[in-house]
Design a protein around this motif. Structure first.
Motif, PDB file in Angstrom:
ATOM      1  N   GLN A  20      91.074  12.583  21.370  1.00 52.28           N
ATOM      2  CA  GLN A  20      90.180  11.429  21.492  1.00 52.28           C
ATOM      3  C   GLN A  20      90.341  10.739  22.839  1.00 52.28           C
ATOM      4  OE1 GLN A  20      87.724  10.705  19.604  1.00 52.28           O
ATOM      5  NE2 GLN A  20      88.201  12.179  18.002  1.00 52.28           N
ATOM      6  N   PHE A  21      91.570  10.656  23.311  1.00 54.24           N
ATOM      7  CA  PHE A  21      91.834  10.058  24.625  1.00 54.24           C
ATOM      8  C   PHE A  21      91.100  10.835  25.714  1.00 54.24           C
ATOM      9  CE2 PHE A  21      94.379  10.520  28.517  1.00 54.24           C
ATOM     10  CZ  PHE A  21      94.360   9.217  28.988  1.00 54.24           C
ATOM     11  N   GLU A  22      91.227  12.168  25.698  1.00 56.93           N
ATOM     12  CA  GLU A  22      90.566  12.993  26.704  1.00 56.93           C
ATOM     13  C   GLU A  22      89.053  12.861  26.614  1.00 56.93           C
ATOM     14  OE1 GLU A  22      91.945  14.467  29.076  1.00 56.93           O
ATOM     15  OE2 GLU A  22      94.059  14.580  28.512  1.00 56.93           O
ATOM     16  N   ARG A  23      88.547  12.683  25.409  1.00 55.52           N
ATOM     17  CA  ARG A  23      87.104  12.549  25.221  1.00 55.52           C
ATOM     18  C   ARG A  23      86.580  11.276  25.891  1.00 55.52           C
ATOM     19  NH1 ARG A  23      85.566  13.610  19.252  1.00 55.52           N
ATOM     20  NH2 ARG A  23      86.214  15.683  19.950  1.00 55.52           N
ATOM     21  N   PHE A  24      87.264  10.166  25.644  1.00 53.40           N
ATOM     22  CA  PHE A  24      86.827   8.897  26.242  1.00 53.40           C
ATOM     23  C   PHE A  24      86.998   8.901  27.756  1.00 53.40           C
ATOM     24  CE2 PHE A  24      87.566   6.929  21.941  1.00 53.40           C
ATOM     25  CZ  PHE A  24      86.282   6.460  21.770  1.00 53.40           C
ATOM     26  N   VAL A  25      88.170   9.318  28.215  1.00 54.25           N
ATOM     27  CA  VAL A  25      88.459   9.276  29.644  1.00 54.25           C
ATOM     28  C   VAL A  25      87.590  10.280  30.406  1.00 54.25           C
ATOM     29  CG1 VAL A  25      90.238   9.716  31.376  1.00 54.25           C
ATOM     30  CG2 VAL A  25      90.801   8.407  29.342  1.00 54.25           C
ATOM     31  N   GLY A  26      87.390  11.462  29.820  1.00 51.02           N
ATOM     32  CA  GLY A  26      86.549  12.459  30.474  1.00 51.02           C
ATOM     33  C   GLY A  26      85.124  11.968  30.666  1.00 51.02           C
ATOM     34  N   ARG A  27      84.607  11.254  29.667  1.00 49.70           N
ATOM     35  CA  ARG A  27      83.231  10.754  29.740  1.00 49.70           C
ATOM     36  C   ARG A  27      83.069   9.716  30.850  1.00 49.70           C
ATOM     37  NH1 ARG A  27      82.031   7.978  24.505  1.00 49.70           N
ATOM     38  NH2 ARG A  27      82.251  10.098  23.706  1.00 49.70           N
ATOM     39  N   VAL A  28      83.993   8.745  30.915  1.00 52.56           N
ATOM     40  CA  VAL A  28      83.844   7.689  31.916  1.00 52.56           C
ATOM     41  C   VAL A  28      84.093   8.231  33.325  1.00 52.56           C
ATOM     42  CG1 VAL A  28      86.239   6.847  31.810  1.00 52.56           C
ATOM     43  CG2 VAL A  28      84.398   5.284  32.452  1.00 52.56           C
ATOM     44  N   LYS A  30      83.376  11.214  34.368  1.00 52.69           N
ATOM     45  CA  LYS A  30      82.164  11.949  34.735  1.00 52.69           C
ATOM     46  C   LYS A  30      81.091  10.985  35.242  1.00 52.69           C
ATOM     47  CE  LYS A  30      78.683  15.093  32.793  1.00 52.69           C
ATOM     48  NZ  LYS A  30      78.250  15.814  31.559  1.00 52.69           N
ATOM     49  N   ASP A  31      80.904   9.873  34.528  1.00 59.65           N
ATOM     50  CA  ASP A  31      79.895   8.885  34.934  1.00 59.65           C
ATOM     51  C   ASP A  31      80.264   8.230  36.268  1.00 59.65           C
ATOM     52  OD1 ASP A  31      78.482   9.445  32.644  1.00 59.65           O
ATOM     53  OD2 ASP A  31      79.283   7.747  31.507  1.00 59.65           O
ATOM     54  N   LEU A  32      81.550   7.948  36.457  1.00 59.38           N
ATOM     55  CA  LEU A  32      81.983   7.331  37.716  1.00 59.38           C
ATOM     56  C   LEU A  32      81.821   8.297  38.883  1.00 59.38           C
ATOM     57  CD1 LEU A  32      85.193   5.394  36.581  1.00 59.38           C
ATOM     58  CD2 LEU A  32      83.066   4.399  37.422  1.00 59.38           C
ATOM     59  N   ASN A  33      82.101   9.560  38.649  1.00 63.30           N
ATOM     60  CA  ASN A  33      81.938  10.546  39.726  1.00 63.30           C
ATOM     61  C   ASN A  33      80.471  10.667  40.132  1.00 63.30           C
ATOM     62  OD1 ASN A  33      84.646  11.154  39.921  1.00 63.30           O
ATOM     63  ND2 ASN A  33      84.551  12.826  38.442  1.00 63.30           N
ATOM     64  N   LYS A  34      79.569  10.578  39.167  1.00 63.55           N
ATOM     65  CA  LYS A  34      78.142  10.612  39.490  1.00 63.55           C
ATOM     66  C   LYS A  34      77.757   9.420  40.354  1.00 63.55           C
ATOM     67  CE  LYS A  34      76.291  13.103  35.471  1.00 63.55           C
ATOM     68  NZ  LYS A  34      75.414  12.980  34.275  1.00 63.55           N
ATOM     69  N   ALA A  35      78.272   8.237  39.999  1.00 69.78           N
ATOM     70  CA  ALA A  35      77.965   7.032  40.774  1.00 69.78           C
ATOM     71  C   ALA A  35      78.535   7.128  42.186  1.00 69.78           C
ATOM     72  CB  ALA A  35      78.515   5.798  40.056  1.00 69.78           C
ATOM     73  N   ARG A  36      79.756   7.647  42.294  1.00 67.20           N
ATOM     74  CA  ARG A  36      80.378   7.786  43.613  1.00 67.20           C
ATOM     75  C   ARG A  36      79.629   8.813  44.464  1.00 67.20           C
ATOM     76  NH1 ARG A  36      85.726   7.080  40.694  1.00 67.20           N
ATOM     77  NH2 ARG A  36      86.551   5.097  41.470  1.00 67.20           N
ATOM     78  N   GLU A  62      72.574  -3.237  40.756  1.00 65.77           N
ATOM     79  CA  GLU A  62      71.643  -2.112  40.845  1.00 65.77           C
ATOM     80  C   GLU A  62      72.302  -0.965  41.601  1.00 65.77           C
ATOM     81  OE1 GLU A  62      68.753  -2.056  39.387  1.00 65.77           O
ATOM     82  OE2 GLU A  62      68.751  -4.155  38.722  1.00 65.77           O
ATOM     83  N   GLY A  63      71.669   0.187  41.567  1.00 68.10           N
ATOM     84  CA  GLY A  63      72.118   1.319  42.351  1.00 68.10           C
ATOM     85  C   GLY A  63      73.409   1.936  41.848  1.00 68.10           C
ATOM     86  N   PRO A  64      74.075   2.706  42.715  1.00 71.89           N
ATOM     87  CA  PRO A  64      75.315   3.383  42.322  1.00 71.89           C
ATOM     88  C   PRO A  64      76.391   2.423  41.806  1.00 71.89           C
ATOM     89  CG  PRO A  64      74.495   4.299  44.373  1.00 71.89           C
ATOM     90  CD  PRO A  64      73.649   3.103  44.076  1.00 71.89           C
ATOM     91  N   LEU A  65      76.523   1.233  42.449  1.00 73.08           N
ATOM     92  CA  LEU A  65      77.508   0.269  41.967  1.00 73.08           C
ATOM     93  C   LEU A  65      77.169  -0.179  40.551  1.00 73.08           C
ATOM     94  CD1 LEU A  65      79.972  -1.531  42.370  1.00 73.08           C
ATOM     95  CD2 LEU A  65      78.486  -3.229  43.455  1.00 73.08           C
ATOM     96  N   GLY A  66      75.879  -0.395  40.285  1.00 75.09           N
ATOM     97  CA  GLY A  66      75.458  -0.780  38.946  1.00 75.09           C
ATOM     98  C   GLY A  66      75.774   0.299  37.919  1.00 75.09           C
ATOM     99  N   ASP A  67      75.592   1.567  38.306  1.00 79.62           N
ATOM    100  CA  ASP A  67      75.916   2.677  37.396  1.00 79.62           C
ATOM    101  C   ASP A  67      77.411   2.728  37.104  1.00 79.62           C
ATOM    102  OD1 ASP A  67      73.247   3.369  37.393  1.00 79.62           O
ATOM    103  OD2 ASP A  67      73.478   4.913  38.946  1.00 79.62           O
ATOM    104  N   ALA A  68      78.218   2.514  38.147  1.00 76.57           N
ATOM    105  CA  ALA A  68      79.668   2.537  37.970  1.00 76.57           C
ATOM    106  C   ALA A  68      80.132   1.385  37.073  1.00 76.57           C
ATOM    107  CB  ALA A  68      80.367   2.461  39.327  1.00 76.57           C
ATOM    108  N   VAL A  69      79.590   0.191  37.307  1.00 78.08           N
ATOM    109  CA  VAL A  69      79.946  -0.976  36.496  1.00 78.08           C
ATOM    110  C   VAL A  69      79.539  -0.753  35.037  1.00 78.08           C
ATOM    111  CG1 VAL A  69      79.390  -3.412  36.075  1.00 78.08           C
ATOM    112  CG2 VAL A  69      79.879  -2.614  38.408  1.00 78.08           C
ATOM    113  N   ALA A  70      78.350  -0.196  34.834  1.00 80.12           N
ATOM    114  CA  ALA A  70      77.880   0.067  33.473  1.00 80.12           C
ATOM    115  C   ALA A  70      78.777   1.082  32.769  1.00 80.12           C
ATOM    116  CB  ALA A  70      76.439   0.577  33.516  1.00 80.12           C
ATOM    117  N   ALA A  71      79.260   2.091  33.504  1.00 79.53           N
ATOM    118  CA  ALA A  71      80.133   3.108  32.919  1.00 79.53           C
ATOM    119  C   ALA A  71      81.467   2.502  32.473  1.00 79.53           C
ATOM    120  CB  ALA A  71      80.380   4.231  33.933  1.00 79.53           C
TER     121      ALA A  71
END
Length: 404
Positions: A20-28, A30-36, A62-71
């Motif tokens: 479960q830990f890997e599931r949560f951490v892997g998801r966030v 992935k989203d942060l890497n997309k924003a970066r 808005e933008g990449p920073l907004g995506d990272a904050v949302a993640a």
């Protein structure tokens, strides 16, 4: 129920918490890497500190920073919901867009105290507490903020005071006396203690629902220019992982305790007592089993495995390293032979075979992954592997895969 074994069907608490830990951490991640990546394509770099400060502002972007904050915000919300659903009373804590796990960087903390003086650092934290948007509505006075700030600074510069259960209890009693001396009304001391104790509690399955001292974590001291987060650990991966590890670990621990003992609110010490008293063993065995139980619970809940450095704990570290090296050797298949010879050299051949009956079955274990080209049968002597002991079942996994 709690420890991973060779034949437990992968239903133990340790493995469930890890998955479960890997599931949560892997998801966030992935989203942060997309924003970066999106930020990089737009010509700039998103740093951990920029993302953390944006989250703590409580604002929308808005933008990449907004995506990272949302993640990041989604991660904390989802993990909290996971823990709440599994019995942790986290629903008593309202969701907060500004929330980021707070973890102090004790080396930087001590250096800042040395540079600016303890009284000035206490003032910084006092002003940050008073500057929180909810401070006035919650009746936070200058006296209460100062009392809380003193506790934070004392913890930040001397974390060694509360690294064991015994020291924690002593420190809590001392804090209670100090709060009364600082003018906190006795009838408010217990609720005030709830703000302080999460920093020094080691059992997330019991304590993680407690509140923390609220402060403006983006506060900048006007006199020195010091930003409050200079006292914090601002490694985003570590903060996201720590929160997930403790919430998921605490939730799964509660499920395991309910299944095994019928009570999810047992403390670690109570669990140790029940297990140790369930069989007649020597004092030396009791000490060893107690240490194992303690470390299993600490690992599941994301706590320090070795809370105090001592000769005994250093032996545990050396033993863990030796076991890790042996495991790597077994992963390489026949390289395990060198580890076996090491065991025999240290203990003697008779003692080695008595302690590790699987050594007598190595022929079957090493050949289980070899395919018979004529018949297509997978493994030699495979029908006999069901009869080997638990240690053999573990070795079989490593050497069988390596054999293929």
């Amino acid at each position: 129920e709690f420890m991973t074994g060779g034949r437990d069907g992968n239903h133990d608490v340790s493995l469930k918490a890890k998955i479960q830990f890997e599931r949560f951490v892997g998801r966030v991640k992935k989203d942060l890497n997309k924003a970066r990546q999106a930020a990089w394509e737009e010509g700039y770099k998103l740093s951990d500190l920029e993302i953390i400060r944006a989250v703590r502002s409580g604002e929308m972007f808005e933008g990449p920073l907004g995506d990272a904050v949302a993640a990041v915000r989604k991660h904390f919300k989802d993990v909290k919901a996971y823990g709440t659903k599994r019995g942790m009373p986290l629903d008593s804590i309202p969701d907060d867009l500004r929330y980021v796990t707070r973890r102090y960087n004790h080396s930087k903390f001590a250096k800042l105290v040395e540079v600016h003086g303890e009284s000035k650092v206490v003032q910084m934290f006092r002003d940050a507490i008073l500057n929180h948007t909810d401070a006035a509505a919650k009746g936070v006075t200058k006296e209460k903020a100062t009392a809380a700030a003193k506790r934070i600074v004392n913890w930040g510069k001397r974390p060694d005071e509360v690294m064991s259960v015994k020291d924690t209890k002593v420190r809590l009693d001392k804090i209670r006396e100090e709060l009364i001396e600082d003018g906190i009304p006795e009838e408010e001391v217990d609720s005030f203690m709830e703000l302080v104790s999460p920093k020094i509690n080691t059992e997330p399955h019991l304590s993680y629902a407690k509140r923390r001292i609220e402060m403006d974590e983006n506060f900048v001291d006007p006199e020195t220019g010091v930003h409050l987060d200079e006292f914090f650990n601002n490694n985003l991966d570590e903060l996201l992982g720590r929160y997930a590890k403790q919430i998921v670990g605490g939730a799964e621990t509660r499920i395991g305790l309910q299944k095994l003992f019928g009570d999810p609110n047992l403390s670690r010490e109570a669990v140790k007592d029940r297990i140790l008293n369930s069989a007649k063993i020597s004092d030396k065995e009791r000490e060893y089993v107690g240490e194992v139980i303690d470390r299993v619970f600490r690992e599941i809940g994301g706590q320090s495995i070795h809370p105090k450095t001592s000769q005994k704990h250093m032996r545990w570290i050396y033993a863990s390293n030796a076991f890790g090296q042996a495991t790597i050797g077994m992963t390489l298949g026949f390289a395990a032979i060198t580890e076996i010879s090491s065991v025999i050299c240290r203990n003697g051949i008779i003692a080695a075979f008595q302690q590790m009956p699987s050594l007598g079955q190595l022929a079957k274990i090493f050949t289980m992954g070899i395919r018979d080209l004529k018949t297509g049968r997978q493994g030699l002597g495979l029908e006999g592997l069901d009869d080997i002991d638990d240690l053999g079942a573990v070795i079989e996994t490593f050497t069988g895969i390596a054999g293929d």
